[in-house]
Design a protein around this motif. Structure first.
Motif, PDB file in Angstrom:
ATOM      1  N   ALA A  61       0.828  -1.202   0.000  1.00 48.28           N
ATOM      2  CA  ALA A  61       0.000   0.000   0.000  1.00 48.28           C
ATOM      3  C   ALA A  61       0.865   1.255   0.000  1.00 48.28           C
ATOM      4  O   ALA A  61       0.545   2.245  -0.674  1.00 48.28           O
ATOM      5  CB  ALA A  61      -0.927  -0.009   1.211  1.00 48.28           C
ATOM      6  N   HIS A  62       1.977   1.241   0.744  1.00 46.78           N
ATOM      7  CA  HIS A  62       2.801   2.450   0.790  1.00 46.78           C
ATOM      8  C   HIS A  62       3.397   2.780  -0.568  1.00 46.78           C
ATOM      9  O   HIS A  62       3.707   3.944  -0.854  1.00 46.78           O
ATOM     10  CB  HIS A  62       3.899   2.325   1.866  1.00 46.78           C
ATOM     11  N   THR A  63       3.540   1.783  -1.433  1.00 50.43           N
ATOM     12  CA  THR A  63       4.056   2.024  -2.778  1.00 50.43           C
ATOM     13  C   THR A  63       3.120   2.928  -3.566  1.00 50.43           C
ATOM     14  O   THR A  63       3.526   3.962  -4.096  1.00 50.43           O
ATOM     15  CB  THR A  63       4.228   0.690  -3.527  1.00 50.43           C
ATOM     16  N   ALA A 106      -7.590  -2.987   5.297  1.00 51.17           N
ATOM     17  CA  ALA A 106      -7.962  -2.093   6.386  1.00 51.17           C
ATOM     18  C   ALA A 106      -6.867  -1.959   7.436  1.00 51.17           C
ATOM     19  O   ALA A 106      -6.728  -0.898   8.058  1.00 51.17           O
ATOM     20  CB  ALA A 106      -9.251  -2.582   7.042  1.00 51.17           C
ATOM     21  N   LYS A 107      -6.067  -3.011   7.639  1.00 53.61           N
ATOM     22  CA  LYS A 107      -5.071  -2.986   8.710  1.00 53.61           C
ATOM     23  C   LYS A 107      -3.638  -3.141   8.216  1.00 53.61           C
ATOM     24  O   LYS A 107      -2.706  -2.613   8.835  1.00 53.61           O
ATOM     25  CB  LYS A 107      -5.371  -4.091   9.731  1.00 53.61           C
ATOM     26  N   GLU A 108      -3.443  -3.882   7.138  1.00 52.29           N
ATOM     27  CA  GLU A 108      -2.084  -4.239   6.725  1.00 52.29           C
ATOM     28  C   GLU A 108      -1.648  -3.482   5.470  1.00 52.29           C
ATOM     29  O   GLU A 108      -2.464  -2.967   4.711  1.00 52.29           O
ATOM     30  CB  GLU A 108      -1.981  -5.747   6.491  1.00 52.29           C
ATOM     31  N   ASP A 109      -0.335  -3.447   5.257  1.00 49.10           N
ATOM     32  CA  ASP A 109       0.288  -2.663   4.184  1.00 49.10           C
ATOM     33  C   ASP A 109       0.285  -3.436   2.856  1.00 49.10           C
ATOM     34  O   ASP A 109       1.337  -3.808   2.335  1.00 49.10           O
ATOM     35  CB  ASP A 109       1.705  -2.298   4.607  1.00 49.10           C
ATOM     36  N   VAL A 110      -0.883  -3.680   2.315  1.00 48.90           N
ATOM     37  CA  VAL A 110      -1.006  -4.349   1.028  1.00 48.90           C
ATOM     38  C   VAL A 110      -2.124  -3.692   0.240  1.00 48.90           C
ATOM     39  O   VAL A 110      -3.135  -3.263   0.805  1.00 48.90           O
ATOM     40  CB  VAL A 110      -1.262  -5.871   1.191  1.00 48.90           C
ATOM     41  N   ALA A 111      -1.918  -3.569  -1.070  1.00 51.32           N
ATOM     42  CA  ALA A 111      -2.908  -2.948  -1.952  1.00 51.32           C
ATOM     43  C   ALA A 111      -3.072  -3.792  -3.211  1.00 51.32           C
ATOM     44  O   ALA A 111      -2.122  -4.428  -3.679  1.00 51.32           O
ATOM     45  CB  ALA A 111      -2.484  -1.529  -2.329  1.00 51.32           C
ATOM     46  N   VAL A 112      -4.278  -3.777  -3.750  1.00 53.73           N
ATOM     47  CA  VAL A 112      -4.591  -4.514  -4.976  1.00 53.73           C
ATOM     48  C   VAL A 112      -5.292  -3.571  -5.937  1.00 53.73           C
ATOM     49  O   VAL A 112      -6.254  -2.889  -5.565  1.00 53.73           O
ATOM     50  CB  VAL A 112      -5.476  -5.738  -4.688  1.00 53.73           C
ATOM     51  N   ALA A 213       4.079 -17.454   0.024  1.00 53.80           N
ATOM     52  CA  ALA A 213       3.954 -17.342   1.480  1.00 53.80           C
ATOM     53  C   ALA A 213       3.608 -15.927   1.917  1.00 53.80           C
ATOM     54  O   ALA A 213       3.040 -15.736   2.995  1.00 53.80           O
ATOM     55  CB  ALA A 213       5.257 -17.782   2.146  1.00 53.80           C
ATOM     56  N   GLY A 214       3.937 -14.927   1.080  1.00 59.81           N
ATOM     57  CA  GLY A 214       3.630 -13.551   1.438  1.00 59.81           C
ATOM     58  C   GLY A 214       4.308 -12.563   0.512  1.00 59.81           C
ATOM     59  O   GLY A 214       4.840 -12.933  -0.534  1.00 59.81           O
ATOM     60  N   ILE A 215       4.287 -11.278   0.916  1.00 60.32           N
ATOM     61  CA  ILE A 215       4.963 -10.234   0.141  1.00 60.32           C
ATOM     62  C   ILE A 215       5.878  -9.427   1.056  1.00 60.32           C
ATOM     63  O   ILE A 215       5.609  -9.269   2.254  1.00 60.32           O
ATOM     64  CB  ILE A 215       3.983  -9.294  -0.586  1.00 60.32           C
ATOM     65  N   VAL A 216       6.954  -8.899   0.477  1.00 60.13           N
ATOM     66  CA  VAL A 216       7.922  -8.098   1.224  1.00 60.13           C
ATOM     67  C   VAL A 216       7.298  -6.740   1.557  1.00 60.13           C
ATOM     68  O   VAL A 216       6.768  -6.054   0.686  1.00 60.13           O
ATOM     69  CB  VAL A 216       9.214  -7.885   0.420  1.00 60.13           C
ATOM     70  N   TYR A 249      -3.478 -12.218   3.914  1.00 57.91           N
ATOM     71  CA  TYR A 249      -3.934 -10.829   3.843  1.00 57.91           C
ATOM     72  C   TYR A 249      -4.010 -10.346   2.388  1.00 57.91           C
ATOM     73  O   TYR A 249      -4.824  -9.477   2.058  1.00 57.91           O
ATOM     74  CB  TYR A 249      -3.023  -9.934   4.667  1.00 57.91           C
ATOM     75  N   VAL A 250      -3.157 -10.895   1.549  1.00 54.08           N
ATOM     76  CA  VAL A 250      -3.246 -10.578   0.121  1.00 54.08           C
ATOM     77  C   VAL A 250      -4.544 -11.139  -0.455  1.00 54.08           C
ATOM     78  O   VAL A 250      -5.255 -10.471  -1.212  1.00 54.08           O
ATOM     79  CB  VAL A 250      -2.033 -11.136  -0.649  1.00 54.08           C
ATOM     80  N   LEU A 251      -4.868 -12.365  -0.081  1.00 56.72           N
ATOM     81  CA  LEU A 251      -6.116 -12.978  -0.548  1.00 56.72           C
ATOM     82  C   LEU A 251      -7.331 -12.165  -0.106  1.00 56.72           C
ATOM     83  O   LEU A 251      -8.263 -11.951  -0.880  1.00 56.72           O
ATOM     84  CB  LEU A 251      -6.226 -14.413  -0.025  1.00 56.72           C
ATOM     85  N   GLU A 252      -7.323 -11.696   1.134  1.00 54.24           N
ATOM     86  CA  GLU A 252      -8.431 -10.881   1.615  1.00 54.24           C
ATOM     87  C   GLU A 252      -8.583  -9.609   0.781  1.00 54.24           C
ATOM     88  O   GLU A 252      -9.700  -9.210   0.412  1.00 54.24           O
ATOM     89  CB  GLU A 252      -8.197 -10.496   3.086  1.00 54.24           C
ATOM     90  N   THR A 253      -7.466  -8.974   0.464  1.00 52.74           N
ATOM     91  CA  THR A 253      -7.496  -7.727  -0.297  1.00 52.74           C
ATOM     92  C   THR A 253      -7.917  -7.976  -1.743  1.00 52.74           C
ATOM     93  O   THR A 253      -8.622  -7.158  -2.344  1.00 52.74           O
ATOM     94  CB  THR A 253      -6.121  -7.038  -0.244  1.00 52.74           C
TER      95      THR A 253
END
Length: 264
Positions: A61-63, A106-112, A213-216, A249-253
């Motif tokens: 998300a910060h990107t 809503a809570k974590e630093d991920v955007a789609v 497994a996730g994103i950096v 959390y990526v799946l949720e987004t």
């Protein structure tokens, strides 16, 4: 007749570049550079199940929040019959005036960002089934010191002129504790740089598929503050570790982005 068919098959096959059928290549082909003049990061493309034909761009998300203006550049690659690739710096819209077009968790630093428009070249994407759920991590037996792989663009660096990402190997520097609602992130031991944000962290899945497994999210430093009579300065020492957000959390987004598109 058999010789004729074989010759025809070989002639057709020669028109397309060969691809290795392995989990790392599958992940690499879906990973891309995402930038504007002021910032650079990594992203990867995901496809949901039919009938949804759209590509979904996943990054931090910060990107996108730090990216200025309405547009950003997605570096695509077009395979050629001789095995080479042609680079395409493709402009995509990320805002409508001041309104973000991406969906942020809503809570974590991920955007789609859902890419509704057709892309100028055919590109691969991973499937939502390639993301590790809690039971997948448990089945895989992942623990502290287990190996992992990362694909990113450290300090804007590209593997070649076609815009491929750089692969690195690391280990789980902290155990990927479950449940993810209690422990949303874990540490990965690899040399980290600016530009790694949004890169996929993955292990070998079933067959030729990766298991994401996730994103950096971020890199870590230790700061030494030096004070003298004539100067004050801070020296930042890289710790060689990155924070990784669990794939759940990526799946949720992703699902939030798909739901938002259906409401329009």
């Amino acid at each position: 007749m058999k010789n004729l068919l074989l010759s025809l098959f070989l002639s057709i096959s020669a028109l397309f570049p060969a691809r290795a059928a392995d989990f790392a290549t599958t992940m690499m082909e879906a990973t891309f550079k995402f930038f504007d003049p002021d910032s650079t990061s990594t992203c990867f493309l995901v496809k949901r199940a039919e009938p949804d034909a759209a590509f979904y761009l996943v990054t931090t998300a910060h990107t996108v929040e730090r990216t200025k203006g309405e547009n950003a550049i997605l570096v695509l690659r077009e395979p050629k019959p001789d095995g080479s690739y042609e680079r395409h710096d493709h402009t995509i819209k990320i805002r409508d005036k001041d309104q973000p077009l991406w969906v942020r968790h809503a809570k974590e630093d991920v955007a789609v960002l859902r890419l509704g428009d057709a892309l100028p070249v055919a590109v691969p994407a991973i499937s939502v089934t390639d993301f590790a759920k809690e039971e997948d991590l448990a089945t895989a037996g992942v623990h502290i010191c287990s190996p992992l792989f990362v694909l990113t663009y450290p300090q804007r660096f590209e593997a070649n002129g076609a815009g491929f990402p750089v692969a690195r190997q690391g280990i789980f520097a902290s155990p990927p504790l479950l449940p993810v609602k209690t422990h949303p992130t874990f540490l990965a031991d690899f040399t980290t740089f600016a530009g790694d944000s949004g890169g996929p962290v993955f292990i070998e899945g079933k067959g030729t598929r990766p298991l994401v497994a996730g994103i950096v999210l971020a890199q870590h430093h230790h700061e030494d503050k030096i004070h003298s009579e004539y100067e004050e300065r801070v020296i930042r020492h890289p710790l060689g570790m990155g924070t990784v957000l669990h794939a759940g959390y990526v799946l949720e987004t992703l699902e939030q982005a798909a739901t938002a598109a259906q409401k329009k």
